[in-house]
Design a protein around this motif. Sequence first.
Motif, PDB file in Angstrom:
ATOM      1  N   SER A  93       0.833  -1.204   0.000  1.00  0.00           N
ATOM      2  CA  SER A  93       0.000   0.000   0.000  1.00  0.00           C
ATOM      3  C   SER A  93       0.865   1.252   0.000  1.00  0.00           C
ATOM      4  O   SER A  93       1.955   1.277   0.583  1.00  0.00           O
ATOM      5  CB  SER A  93      -0.909   0.015   1.235  1.00  0.00           C
ATOM      6  OG  SER A  93      -1.726  -1.151   1.259  1.00  0.00           O
ATOM      7  N   ASN A  95      -0.301   4.152   1.258  1.00  0.00           N
ATOM      8  CA  ASN A  95      -0.656   4.941   2.443  1.00  0.00           C
ATOM      9  C   ASN A  95      -1.328   4.047   3.480  1.00  0.00           C
ATOM     10  O   ASN A  95      -1.551   2.845   3.266  1.00  0.00           O
ATOM     11  CB  ASN A  95      -1.586   6.101   2.057  1.00  0.00           C
ATOM     12  CG  ASN A  95      -2.826   5.619   1.309  1.00  0.00           C
ATOM     13  OD1 ASN A  95      -3.238   4.457   1.423  1.00  0.00           O
ATOM     14  ND2 ASN A  95      -3.435   6.507   0.538  1.00  0.00           N
ATOM     15  N   TYR A  96      -1.631   4.637   4.636  1.00  0.00           N
ATOM     16  CA  TYR A  96      -2.243   3.874   5.726  1.00  0.00           C
ATOM     17  C   TYR A  96      -3.695   3.505   5.436  1.00  0.00           C
ATOM     18  O   TYR A  96      -4.264   2.653   6.114  1.00  0.00           O
ATOM     19  CB  TYR A  96      -2.174   4.673   7.028  1.00  0.00           C
ATOM     20  CG  TYR A  96      -0.768   4.816   7.569  1.00  0.00           C
ATOM     21  CD1 TYR A  96      -0.007   3.701   7.914  1.00  0.00           C
ATOM     22  CD2 TYR A  96      -0.194   6.069   7.734  1.00  0.00           C
ATOM     23  CE1 TYR A  96       1.279   3.823   8.403  1.00  0.00           C
ATOM     24  CE2 TYR A  96       1.103   6.211   8.224  1.00  0.00           C
ATOM     25  CZ  TYR A  96       1.824   5.073   8.560  1.00  0.00           C
ATOM     26  OH  TYR A  96       3.100   5.201   9.031  1.00  0.00           O
ATOM     27  N   ALA A  97      -4.281   4.141   4.422  1.00  0.00           N
ATOM     28  CA  ALA A  97      -5.661   3.824   4.062  1.00  0.00           C
ATOM     29  C   ALA A  97      -5.750   2.516   3.286  1.00  0.00           C
ATOM     30  O   ALA A  97      -6.840   1.990   3.057  1.00  0.00           O
ATOM     31  CB  ALA A  97      -6.263   4.961   3.234  1.00  0.00           C
ATOM     32  N   GLY A  98      -4.607   1.980   2.872  1.00  0.00           N
ATOM     33  CA  GLY A  98      -4.589   0.708   2.165  1.00  0.00           C
ATOM     34  C   GLY A  98      -4.655   0.807   0.657  1.00  0.00           C
ATOM     35  O   GLY A  98      -4.840  -0.204  -0.023  1.00  0.00           O
ATOM     36  N   ASP A  99      -4.504   2.017   0.113  1.00  0.00           N
ATOM     37  CA  ASP A  99      -4.520   2.178  -1.350  1.00  0.00           C
ATOM     38  C   ASP A  99      -3.237   1.597  -1.940  1.00  0.00           C
ATOM     39  O   ASP A  99      -2.129   1.924  -1.500  1.00  0.00           O
ATOM     40  CB  ASP A  99      -4.629   3.655  -1.726  1.00  0.00           C
ATOM     41  CG  ASP A  99      -5.923   4.280  -1.235  1.00  0.00           C
ATOM     42  OD1 ASP A  99      -6.975   3.627  -1.368  1.00  0.00           O
ATOM     43  OD2 ASP A  99      -5.875   5.408  -0.719  1.00  0.00           O
ATOM     44  N   SER A 100      -3.379   0.739  -2.944  1.00  0.00           N
ATOM     45  CA  SER A 100      -2.213   0.107  -3.553  1.00  0.00           C
ATOM     46  C   SER A 100      -1.549   1.048  -4.550  1.00  0.00           C
ATOM     47  O   SER A 100      -2.168   1.991  -5.047  1.00  0.00           O
ATOM     48  CB  SER A 100      -2.626  -1.185  -4.261  1.00  0.00           C
ATOM     49  OG  SER A 100      -3.533  -0.908  -5.308  1.00  0.00           O
TER      50      SER A 100
END
Length: 210
Positions: A93, A95-100
């Motif tokens: 990812s 970022n911490y939001a999990g966006d790949s």
Amino acid sequence: MKTAVLASLVATAAAFAPAKQATTSTALNNAFESELGAQPPLGFFDPFGLLSGDATEERFERLRYVEIKHGRICMLAFLGQITTRAGIHLPGSINYAGDSFDSYPNGVAAVFGENHIPTAGIVQIISTIGILECAFMREVPGFAEFPGDFRNGYIDFGWDDFDEETKLQKRAIELNNGRAAMMGILGLMVHELIIPLGYDPALPIIGHLK
């Protein structure tokens, strides 16, 4: 980024060919006609006249330094373009939001598009470039063998074992590849920006810009 590439092309033009100017200017230009990179079919190509008039060796070396550095940047940029457009991205990812990493667009759109990478990521990229520029990717006085020599006494990779002819050959290869990359990345940026106008050709190696 577009401004940097355009500026690099101007610097590139200064590193080569003859200008039909006054006798004094011609004599000064002749001093650079045998420099590395002045080669057929253009020879010493200086359409903007950046080395006309009272041009000095110091000015030539400054322009050559800029040309080499921009060429290296554009080689990395072009390689990044063909790599990501081939579907190869960093794992995990962004970022911490999990966006790949592969969830964001390629090319210019990754920085300026509606779905660009997070601002914090852009800041990190700029900061890293700044650190490299100020601390590593620069010539240390007394160590540089030629313009653009960033070894600075601690990076070698066998360079000192080459004979002079081999060194000139490798420098010429880098210079020409950098020139090609500057034109290549500029072409990709232009094609990407004109896609909204309805023009989306299949480019060599990359195919359609998506």
